[in-house]
Write an enzyme that holds these catalytic residues in place. Structure first.
Site, PDB file in Angstrom:
ATOM      1  N   LYS A   1      40.318 -29.401  38.521  1.00 36.34           N
ATOM      2  CA  LYS A   1      40.094 -28.232  37.658  1.00 36.34           C
ATOM      3  C   LYS A   1      38.600 -27.984  37.464  1.00 36.34           C
ATOM      4  O   LYS A   1      38.132 -26.849  37.579  1.00 36.34           O
ATOM      5  CB  LYS A   1      40.802 -28.476  36.322  1.00 36.34           C
ATOM      6  CG  LYS A   1      40.713 -27.329  35.343  1.00 36.34           C
ATOM      7  CD  LYS A   1      41.877 -27.332  34.364  1.00 36.34           C
ATOM      8  CE  LYS A   1      41.823 -28.461  33.357  1.00 36.34           C
ATOM      9  NZ  LYS A   1      40.722 -28.342  32.390  1.00 36.34           N
TER      10      LYS A   1
ATOM     11  N   GLN B   1      30.673 -29.845  29.700  1.00 34.35           N
ATOM     12  CA  GLN B   1      30.752 -28.388  29.543  1.00 34.35           C
ATOM     13  C   GLN B   1      29.439 -27.842  29.002  1.00 34.35           C
ATOM     14  O   GLN B   1      28.927 -26.829  29.489  1.00 34.35           O
ATOM     15  CB  GLN B   1      31.894 -28.012  28.607  1.00 34.35           C
ATOM     16  CG  GLN B   1      33.272 -28.291  29.196  1.00 34.35           C
ATOM     17  CD  GLN B   1      34.387 -27.951  28.226  1.00 34.35           C
ATOM     18  OE1 GLN B   1      34.149 -27.535  27.091  1.00 34.35           O
ATOM     19  NE2 GLN B   1      35.609 -28.142  28.668  1.00 34.35           N
TER      20      GLN B   1
ATOM     21  N   ASP C   1      39.811 -36.831  29.292  1.00 36.19           N
ATOM     22  CA  ASP C   1      41.093 -36.112  29.303  1.00 36.19           C
ATOM     23  C   ASP C   1      42.292 -37.045  29.482  1.00 36.19           C
ATOM     24  O   ASP C   1      43.434 -36.598  29.469  1.00 36.19           O
ATOM     25  CB  ASP C   1      41.094 -35.074  30.438  1.00 36.19           C
ATOM     26  CG  ASP C   1      40.096 -33.954  30.161  1.00 36.19           C
ATOM     27  OD1 ASP C   1      39.824 -33.673  28.986  1.00 36.19           O
ATOM     28  OD2 ASP C   1      39.592 -33.363  31.134  1.00 36.19           O
TER      29      ASP C   1
ATOM     30  N   LYS D   1      39.819 -30.871  21.418  1.00 35.53           N
ATOM     31  CA  LYS D   1      40.342 -30.477  22.737  1.00 35.53           C
ATOM     32  C   LYS D   1      41.383 -29.360  22.555  1.00 35.53           C
ATOM     33  O   LYS D   1      41.411 -28.711  21.538  1.00 35.53           O
ATOM     34  CB  LYS D   1      40.932 -31.695  23.442  1.00 35.53           C
ATOM     35  CG  LYS D   1      39.869 -32.717  23.850  1.00 35.53           C
ATOM     36  CD  LYS D   1      38.929 -32.146  24.878  1.00 35.53           C
ATOM     37  CE  LYS D   1      37.804 -33.090  25.233  1.00 35.53           C
ATOM     38  NZ  LYS D   1      36.771 -32.433  26.041  1.00 35.53           N
TER      39      LYS D   1
HETATM   40  C1  S3P Z   1      35.146 -30.572  31.580  1.00 35.05           C
HETATM   41  C2  S3P Z   1      34.549 -31.365  30.637  1.00 35.05           C
HETATM   42  C3  S3P Z   1      35.288 -32.056  29.568  1.00 35.05           C
HETATM   43  C4  S3P Z   1      36.791 -32.101  29.844  1.00 35.05           C
HETATM   44  C5  S3P Z   1      37.321 -30.787  30.343  1.00 35.05           C
HETATM   45  C6  S3P Z   1      36.611 -30.387  31.624  1.00 35.05           C
HETATM   46  C7  S3P Z   1      34.311 -29.903  32.596  1.00 35.05           C
HETATM   47  O1  S3P Z   1      35.056 -31.373  28.354  1.00 35.05           O
HETATM   48  O2  S3P Z   1      37.484 -32.462  28.670  1.00 35.05           O
HETATM   49  O3  S3P Z   1      38.711 -30.864  30.578  1.00 35.05           O
HETATM   50  O4  S3P Z   1      34.859 -29.375  33.582  1.00 35.05           O
HETATM   51  O5  S3P Z   1      33.090 -29.890  32.429  1.00 35.05           O
HETATM   52  P1  S3P Z   1      33.786 -31.698  27.406  1.00 35.05           P
HETATM   53  O6  S3P Z   1      32.564 -31.300  28.099  1.00 35.05           O
HETATM   54  O7  S3P Z   1      34.025 -30.873  26.166  1.00 35.05           O
HETATM   55  O8  S3P Z   1      33.881 -33.178  27.139  1.00 35.05           O
END
Ligand code: S3P
Length: 429
Positions: free
Chosen positions: A14, A161, A311, A338
């Site tokens: 993803k 993120q 996750d 989350k």
């Molecule tokens: C993700 C970062 C994670 C993860 C999310 C995908 C990403 O979130 O939980 O499912 O693709 O950068 P956080 O950055 O909030 O930890």
């Protein structure tokens, strides 16, 4: 329950799928993506990048993105709806912050509850103007900066993120953007930026990293082969470990070391879990995972491991419920923000199945054994909770029930079919 057996592939990663569409839209020329995750979350990103002027189409099994070049995106005519996806919303906020036009972003009820301050605050420093609902929640409007300033920021929480949002904003700013992360988080953005021709350097600082990106690079369209999502592979893998007599192979799983905390933890618990044919694919480590039924023992997971398995706590918690002894999963504050409050929701899921669980500050304590199962789990618009509860039910005498299976499609379309092919007897109501 009869043993699970067989060889499967899970859908594309993803995180990498979102990024491939976004970087492709910002590059000059064509990006060809194979193995893109066609889940709801990623399709939202595709729709948003189209609304911003990129041409995106499916050709056979591949996806093609004709990019607009850095700074070339155009104002969307309507609200950008990011559905259930925090990654899509936060990364896109970074892109919009350094493009000189007005836009409005929203999401579903789960996403509208999630905090956006973590991206809004640092992105304001590049000159963008954000206006959001109280508590900095979606919907929000964004007026992007005309001449975005490069950012220098130390992340207060370990978040890939937020890091990626800043790097995406920095792409269209003159000068060097510097992001410091206290704990290393998934580095797919850094890897893919390099793959598209940007100059990114990464310096290790203890367990954290310092990342520098030179702004306004010539991003060129590139081929991206998306590996299987380790966060999705987690479900058939844990199911195989828990159901006596099982042996399951998951082919072509992404094994980026910043994503494999769950597999490391399962091995500490005594899991027979091996990697076959380890290889590199488009700058990412990939391998086939072989999981066999194992008598698991309890584990104590340190907080520093959280970013590499953020996750995976709901499904790890399921494994701990069936392990011998008391497990402690530490430092889970981030789980509260989350798709649901995953700390409370995971505890509630286990309790519904008869497990003795405690939450102490940000730690989850699980008394493992032979829970009876049989409860109803409220999944709260959270795909990972829904899949974890179903896997839990495979290992208990009484099946677990969930209130809503629809959100599984956000990250793992075909989950129920794939698990049934391995022998899981999931029943629809
Ligand atoms: C993700 C970062 C994670 C993860 C999310 C995908 C990403 O979130 O939980 O499912 O693709 O950068 P956080 O950055 O909030 O930890």
């Amino acid at each position: 329950m009869a043993p699970l057996a067989g060889e499967v592939s899970v859908p594309g990663d993803k995180s990498i799928s979102h990024r491939a569409l976004m970087f492709g839209a910002l590059a000059v020329g064509v990006t060809r993506i194979s193995g893109l995750l066609e889940g709801e979350d990623v399709l939202r990103t595709a729709a948003a990048m189209r609304a911003l002027g990129a041409e995106i189409l499916r050709e056979g099994a591949d996806w093609l993105v004709a990019g607009r070049g850095l700074g070339g995106l155009t104002a969307p005519e309507d609200v950008l709806d990011m559905g259930n996806s925090g990654t899509a919303a936060r990364l896109l906020a970074g892109i919009l912050a350094s493009h000189d036009f007005f836009s409005v972003m929203t999401g579903d009820a789960s996403l509208r509850r999630r905090p956006m301050r973590r991206v809004i605050e640092p992105l304001r420093a590049c000159g963008a103007v954000f206006s959001a609902r109280p508590g900095e929640r979606l919907p929000m409007s964004i007026q992007g900066a005309r001449d975005a300033l490069p950012l220098t920021y130390r992340l207060p929480v370990a978040s890939a993120q937020v890091k990626s949002a800043l790097l995406l904003a920095g792409l269209n700013a003159r000068g060097v953007t510097v992001v410091e992360e206290p704990e290393a988080t998934r580095d797919h953005s850094e890897n893919m930026l390099r793959h598209f021709g940007a100059a990114v350097t990464v310096e290790r600082q203890g367990s954290g990293r310092l990342i520098r990106l030179v702004g306004q690079p010539e991003l060129r369209g590139a081929d991206v082969a998306v590996p299987g999502d380790p966060s999705s592979a987690a479900f058939p893998v844990v199911a195989a470990l828990l159901v006596p007599g099982s042996r399951v192979v998951v082919n072509g799983v992404g094994l980026n070391p910043l994503r494999t905390g769950l597999f490391e933890t399962l091995r500490e618990m005594g899991a027979t879990l091996t990697v076959r044919d380890a290889r590199t694919q488009g700058g990412e480590s990939v391998g086939d995972l072989v999981a066999e039924f194992s008598e698991l023992i309890a584990v104590d997971v340190p907080p520093a491991r959280a970013p590499s398995m953020i996750d995976e706590y709901p499904i790890l918690a399921v494994a701990c419920s069936l392990a011998r002894g008391v497990s402690r999963l530490r430092g889970l504050a981030e789980l509260r923000v989350k798709e649901s409050d995953r700390l409370a929701a995971t505890a509630a899921m286990l309790r519904a199945g008869g497990v003795h669980v405690e939450i102490e500050d940000d730690d989850l304590i699980i008394h493992g054994g032979r829970p009876a199962g049989g409860g109803l789990v409220m999944t709260q618009m959270d795909h990972r909770l829904a899949m974890s509860a179903l896997v839990f039910g495979l290992a208990t005498d009484d099946k677990m029930r969930i209130d809503d299976a629809r959100f599984i499609d956000t990250s793992f379309p075909g989950f129920v079919t794939l698990m049934r092919r391995l022998g899981a007897d999931f029943a629809a109501p």
